[in-house]
Design a protein around this motif. Structure first.
Motif, PDB file in Angstrom:
ATOM      1  N   UNK A   1      32.807  18.369 -14.703  1.00  0.00           N
ATOM      2  CA  UNK A   1      33.798  18.035 -13.678  1.00  0.00           C
ATOM      3  C   UNK A   1      35.148  17.684 -14.311  1.00  0.00           C
ATOM      4  N   UNK A   2      35.113  16.905 -15.381  1.00  0.00           N
ATOM      5  CA  UNK A   2      36.361  16.550 -16.049  1.00  0.00           C
ATOM      6  C   UNK A   2      37.019  17.793 -16.643  1.00  0.00           C
ATOM      7  N   UNK A   3      36.196  18.674 -17.238  1.00  0.00           N
ATOM      8  CA  UNK A   3      36.733  19.913 -17.779  1.00  0.00           C
ATOM      9  C   UNK A   3      37.349  20.796 -16.711  1.00  0.00           C
ATOM     10  N   UNK A   4      36.725  20.839 -15.528  1.00  0.00           N
ATOM     11  CA  UNK A   4      37.287  21.629 -14.433  1.00  0.00           C
ATOM     12  C   UNK A   4      38.633  21.074 -13.985  1.00  0.00           C
ATOM     13  N   UNK A   5      38.748  19.724 -13.953  1.00  0.00           N
ATOM     14  CA  UNK A   5      40.025  19.127 -13.557  1.00  0.00           C
ATOM     15  C   UNK A   5      41.100  19.429 -14.592  1.00  0.00           C
ATOM     16  N   UNK A   6      40.759  19.345 -15.857  1.00  0.00           N
ATOM     17  CA  UNK A   6      41.717  19.687 -16.913  1.00  0.00           C
ATOM     18  C   UNK A   6      42.157  21.139 -16.766  1.00  0.00           C
ATOM     19  N   UNK A   7      41.199  22.020 -16.472  1.00  0.00           N
ATOM     20  CA  UNK A   7      41.505  23.441 -16.343  1.00  0.00           C
ATOM     21  C   UNK A   7      42.401  23.708 -15.131  1.00  0.00           C
ATOM     22  N   UNK A   8      42.240  22.915 -14.058  1.00  0.00           N
ATOM     23  CA  UNK A   8      43.133  23.031 -12.902  1.00  0.00           C
ATOM     24  C   UNK A   8      44.565  22.672 -13.285  1.00  0.00           C
ATOM     25  N   UNK A   9      44.706  21.690 -14.166  1.00  0.00           N
ATOM     26  CA  UNK A   9      46.042  21.261 -14.573  1.00  0.00           C
ATOM     27  C   UNK A   9      46.696  22.255 -15.532  1.00  0.00           C
ATOM     28  N   UNK A  10      45.845  22.876 -16.377  1.00  0.00           N
ATOM     29  CA  UNK A  10      46.364  23.861 -17.322  1.00  0.00           C
ATOM     30  C   UNK A  10      45.230  24.799 -17.729  1.00  0.00           C
ATOM     31  N   UNK A  11      45.431  26.097 -17.562  1.00  0.00           N
ATOM     32  CA  UNK A  11      44.429  27.102 -17.919  1.00  0.00           C
ATOM     33  C   UNK A  11      44.496  27.347 -19.426  1.00  0.00           C
ATOM     34  N   UNK A  12      43.527  26.768 -20.158  1.00  0.00           N
ATOM     35  CA  UNK A  12      43.558  26.853 -21.616  1.00  0.00           C
ATOM     36  C   UNK A  12      43.167  28.237 -22.133  1.00  0.00           C
ATOM     37  N   UNK A  13      42.419  29.004 -21.347  1.00  0.00           N
ATOM     38  CA  UNK A  13      42.060  30.356 -21.768  1.00  0.00           C
ATOM     39  C   UNK A  13      43.257  31.296 -21.661  1.00  0.00           C
ATOM     40  N   UNK A  14      43.954  31.236 -20.523  1.00  0.00           N
ATOM     41  CA  UNK A  14      45.087  32.128 -20.289  1.00  0.00           C
ATOM     42  C   UNK A  14      46.415  31.502 -20.693  1.00  0.00           C
ATOM     43  N   UNK A  15      46.379  30.203 -21.080  1.00  0.00           N
ATOM     44  CA  UNK A  15      47.610  29.480 -21.442  1.00  0.00           C
ATOM     45  C   UNK A  15      48.627  29.518 -20.296  1.00  0.00           C
ATOM     46  N   UNK A  16      48.122  29.257 -19.087  1.00  0.00           N
ATOM     47  CA  UNK A  16      48.959  29.272 -17.887  1.00  0.00           C
ATOM     48  C   UNK A  16      48.954  27.893 -17.244  1.00  0.00           C
ATOM     49  N   UNK A  17      50.125  27.451 -16.799  1.00  0.00           N
ATOM     50  CA  UNK A  17      50.261  26.149 -16.163  1.00  0.00           C
ATOM     51  C   UNK A  17      50.179  26.286 -14.648  1.00  0.00           C
ATOM     52  N   UNK A  18      49.693  25.237 -13.980  1.00  0.00           N
ATOM     53  CA  UNK A  18      49.658  25.233 -12.516  1.00  0.00           C
ATOM     54  C   UNK A  18      51.081  25.301 -11.970  1.00  0.00           C
ATOM     55  N   UNK A  19      51.329  26.084 -10.900  1.00  0.00           N
ATOM     56  CA  UNK A  19      52.690  26.255 -10.392  1.00  0.00           C
ATOM     57  C   UNK A  19      53.272  25.012  -9.730  1.00  0.00           C
ATOM     58  N   UNK A  20      52.408  24.114  -9.205  1.00  0.00           N
ATOM     59  CA  UNK A  20      52.912  22.955  -8.476  1.00  0.00           C
ATOM     60  C   UNK A  20      51.900  21.826  -8.546  1.00  0.00           C
ATOM     61  N   UNK A  21      52.381  20.596  -8.366  1.00  0.00           N
ATOM     62  CA  UNK A  21      51.496  19.446  -8.421  1.00  0.00           C
ATOM     63  C   UNK A  21      50.391  19.491  -7.395  1.00  0.00           C
ATOM     64  N   UNK A  22      50.653  20.083  -6.232  1.00  0.00           N
ATOM     65  CA  UNK A  22      49.654  20.141  -5.173  1.00  0.00           C
ATOM     66  C   UNK A  22      48.445  20.980  -5.579  1.00  0.00           C
ATOM     67  N   UNK A  23      48.606  21.813  -6.607  1.00  0.00           N
ATOM     68  CA  UNK A  23      47.524  22.670  -7.065  1.00  0.00           C
ATOM     69  C   UNK A  23      46.490  21.932  -7.905  1.00  0.00           C
ATOM     70  N   UNK A  24      46.838  20.755  -8.438  1.00  0.00           N
ATOM     71  CA  UNK A  24      45.889  20.070  -9.315  1.00  0.00           C
ATOM     72  C   UNK A  24      45.741  18.572  -9.067  1.00  0.00           C
ATOM     73  N   UNK A  25      46.662  17.965  -8.324  1.00  0.00           N
ATOM     74  CA  UNK A  25      46.571  16.522  -8.136  1.00  0.00           C
ATOM     75  C   UNK A  25      45.394  16.152  -7.226  1.00  0.00           C
ATOM     76  N   UNK A  26      44.805  14.985  -7.506  1.00  0.00           N
ATOM     77  CA  UNK A  26      43.666  14.498  -6.727  1.00  0.00           C
ATOM     78  C   UNK A  26      43.943  13.079  -6.253  1.00  0.00           C
ATOM     79  N   UNK A  27      43.052  12.542  -5.441  1.00  0.00           N
ATOM     80  CA  UNK A  27      43.170  11.178  -4.919  1.00  0.00           C
ATOM     81  C   UNK A  27      41.940  10.371  -5.315  1.00  0.00           C
ATOM     82  N   UNK A  28      42.120   9.049  -5.362  1.00  0.00           N
ATOM     83  CA  UNK A  28      41.029   8.142  -5.684  1.00  0.00           C
ATOM     84  C   UNK A  28      41.010   6.990  -4.687  1.00  0.00           C
TER      85      UNK A  28
END
Length: 203
Positions: free
Chosen positions: A100-127
């Protein structure tokens, strides 16, 4: 008669009708809490809730503004800034927490493709961080205090150490940066408080 003496086991107050004698109030206990996650990673987050070791409560800082005057200085509050909170997770043998933590990291930045998320809404979560009264099972726990943390993302992740001479469980340490925090239960931060809306002088 002996029980009545327990009301004296506290700080003595002024002797008037507005301060009737009473004992100490029950404190909130550090181990009675739970944390729920929304939009974290790509799957169910119940394992994260169950595998938390500890969490840091919200911490806010007002950056001061200095006003230089004739022979002295005056200080005003600047913009509030919420400090990072920290959560330590137990890394379970099924790999559910690590995944789960790895998936969240991958949402923030795609380490395989070296691509960043286009906007905060694409990766931010709530607690949602609840402080509980100790109820469980047939006794439904009461939420004594609840914090909603919004606009969260993982600012750092430490997958921990391995050691032959240790019996401790493996942990994953996460630092979480967030945009805002509100106390939705328990009052305080986020409640309506009457403030002065207009003034002409600094102090």
């Amino acid at each position: 008669m002996a029980t009545a003496s327990l009301t004296k086991l506290t700080v003595p107050l002024a002797n008037d009708q507005s301060n009737p004698p009473q004992g100490l109030l029950m404190p909130k206990l550090q181990y009675r809490f739970r944390v729920n996650f929304l939009n974290f990673g790509t799957g169910q987050t119940v394992e994260l809730t169950k595998q938390i070791v500890d969490i840091k409560r919200p911490n806010v800082n007002f950056n001061p503004i200095t006003i230089d005057v004739y022979n002295s200085k005056v200080f005003l509050q600047g913009k509030p800034e919420w400090q990072e909170t920290t959560i330590n997770f137990r890394d379970d043998s099924t790999g559910a927490v690590s995944k789960l933590i790895g998936e969240q990291i991958q949402k923030q930045f795609d380490f395989m493709e070296q691509a960043s998320a286009p906007s905060g809404i694409n990766y931010k979560f709530s607690m949602t961080f609840d402080i509980l009264d100790g109820g469980n099972g047939a006794t439904t726990p009461t939420i004594l205090e609840q914090w909603d943390l919004e606009g969260c993302f993982l600012s750092s992740v430490d997958y921990g150490d391995m050691a032959y001479n240790s019996n401790d469980p493996v942990q994953i340490a996460c630092n979480i940066k967030f945009d805002n925090a509100v106390q939705t239960i328990g009052g305080g931060v986020g409640t309506t408080v009457k403030t002065q809306t207009q003034g002409d002088t600094v102090n």
